[in-house]
Design an enzyme around this catalytic site. Structure first.
Site, PDB file in Angstrom:
ATOM      1  N   THR A 116      14.974 -25.265 -30.642  1.00  0.00           N
ATOM      2  CA  THR A 116      16.322 -24.740 -30.441  1.00  0.00           C
ATOM      3  C   THR A 116      16.806 -23.948 -31.646  1.00  0.00           C
ATOM      4  O   THR A 116      16.422 -24.249 -32.786  1.00  0.00           O
ATOM      5  CB  THR A 116      17.297 -25.913 -30.208  1.00  0.00           C
ATOM      6  OG1 THR A 116      18.633 -25.419 -30.290  1.00  0.00           O
ATOM      7  CG2 THR A 116      17.148 -27.012 -31.255  1.00  0.00           C
ATOM      8  N   TYR A 140      21.525 -33.107 -33.033  1.00  0.00           N
ATOM      9  CA  TYR A 140      20.628 -32.472 -32.067  1.00  0.00           C
ATOM     10  C   TYR A 140      19.638 -31.553 -32.787  1.00  0.00           C
ATOM     11  O   TYR A 140      18.415 -31.676 -32.622  1.00  0.00           O
ATOM     12  CB  TYR A 140      21.447 -31.692 -31.032  1.00  0.00           C
ATOM     13  CG  TYR A 140      20.602 -30.776 -30.172  1.00  0.00           C
ATOM     14  CD1 TYR A 140      19.535 -31.276 -29.436  1.00  0.00           C
ATOM     15  CD2 TYR A 140      20.870 -29.410 -30.114  1.00  0.00           C
ATOM     16  CE1 TYR A 140      18.747 -30.437 -28.660  1.00  0.00           C
ATOM     17  CE2 TYR A 140      20.090 -28.566 -29.335  1.00  0.00           C
ATOM     18  CZ  TYR A 140      19.030 -29.088 -28.618  1.00  0.00           C
ATOM     19  OH  TYR A 140      18.251 -28.257 -27.866  1.00  0.00           O
TER      20      TYR A 140
END
Ligand code: UDP
Length: 328
Positions: A116, A140
């Protein structure tokens, strides 16, 4: 190729499974259905399983001789990761360690990994290359960066070769509206706005209007899920042909503000839903856009859907279909 796809019942995984199936690959999808759906797996064999269950993983690897693995299974919601970091370090980082251990045990040496743009954190450049310093600002991003590091270290120490794909903001749906984002309690911008159009939500909020951007709202590089799926299919071909390990950004190299996205949803749907300006959301960097020359050069990736109206239009079409299906 015989491939294991973790998280293949989820939004991105299911689009990739469909493209891989259509390309003739032999698939086993391993998913705990925590956010995915059984109907979304349109090719291959489905195994209901959790990556925390190493024993079950070993049984699956013993039963099939995999040529490679695509690893999608993860939690992906930034604010949730801020509130519940251990969920992210367990399901994303520790479970990636489980998967890598079993791959190593069974000598499976090709991996395409879903990473990501959140690994870059709050960069001081607008367009991010793969060499931009990695400094995630939320759990995250940190959970994915740790996974990247484990993969790279194992590739250095073994015959494993990997393609790590750093996704920017994935949105849209297959144009035929047979697949799309069906995640419960979705938090992502385009999905939320499409739910407002369909009356699933009465309205939505803009999180932060005081960023240093052209209209004060955050800028993101929205990439159509079918273009992202195509990158995975080509990445596997690249590894099969002996390609060296790579880390590649997946984005179009341009960004839209939150206001621009909401305007596009309203314009294309013809529905004017209430939008409230509210404070910043924890963990949000002001602007993230991809420098994508490396993926174009290494994989020869050419996007087909680089158009905000196409992304939003396919997302709207899917949302209408998904709401219809849930009612029937
Ligand atoms: N966003 C917003 N309202 C929403 C959902 C998202 O203003 O209901 C903003 C969010 O703060 C961020 C951008 O939209 O600036 C993209 O957020 P999203 O959750 O879609 O993806 P992220 O970039 O966090 O992975």
């Amino acid at each position: 190729m015989k491939l294991l796809v973790t998280g293949g019942a989820g939004y991105i995984g299911s689009h990739v499974v469909r493209q891989l199936g259509e390309a003739g690959h032999d698939l086993v999808v391993y998913d705990n259905l925590s956010t995915g759906h059984r109907w979304a797996v349109q090719h291959g064999e489905f195994v209901l399983g959790d990556l925390a269950d190493r024993h079950q993983l070993e049984l699956v690897f013993a039963r099939h001789k995999f040529d490679g693995v695509l690893h999608f299974a993860a939690n992906i919601v930034v604010p949730e990761s801020v509130e519940n970091p251990l969920k992210y370090y367990s399901n994303n980082t520790r479970n990636t360690l489980n998967l890598l251990s079993v791959m190593d045990q069974f000598g499976v040496d090709k991996l395409v990994f879903s990473s990501t743009a959140a690994v870059y954190g709050m960069p001081d450049v607008v367009s991010l290359t793969e060499d931009t310093p990695l400094a995630p600002i939320n759990p995250y991003g940190a959970s994915k960066l740790m996974s990247e590091r484990m993969i790279m270290d194992l590739s250095n120490a073994s015959s494993l070769r990997h393609v790590i794909l750093r996704y920017f903001n994935v949105a849209g749906a297959n144009p035929d509206a047979k697949l799309g984002q069906a995640t419960p309690e979705a938090t992502h911008l385009i999905k939320v706005a499409c739910e407002c159009v369909n009356g699933v939500r009465p309205g939505m909020k803009i999180f932060g209007t005081d960023y240093e951007t052209r209209d004060g709202t955050c800028i993101r590089d929205y990439i159509h899920v079918e273009d992202l799926a195509k990158a995975h299919v080509i990445a596997l071909d690249y590894l099969r042909e002996g390609g060296a390990s790579e880390v590649l950004n997946c984005g179009y190299g341009r960004g839209f503000t939150v206001r621009e996205v909401i305007d596009a949803v309203k314009r294309l749907s013809g529905v004017d839903f209430p939008v409230e300006e509210s404070g910043r959301r924890a963990g949000d960097p002001a602007a993230l856009t991809a420098e994508n020359s490396r993926i174009k050069k290494v994989l020869g990736w050419i996007p087909d859907f680089d158009d905000l109206d196409v992304i939003v239009g396919t997302a709207l079409k899917w949302e209408a279909e998904w709401q219809r299906r849930q009612r029937s």
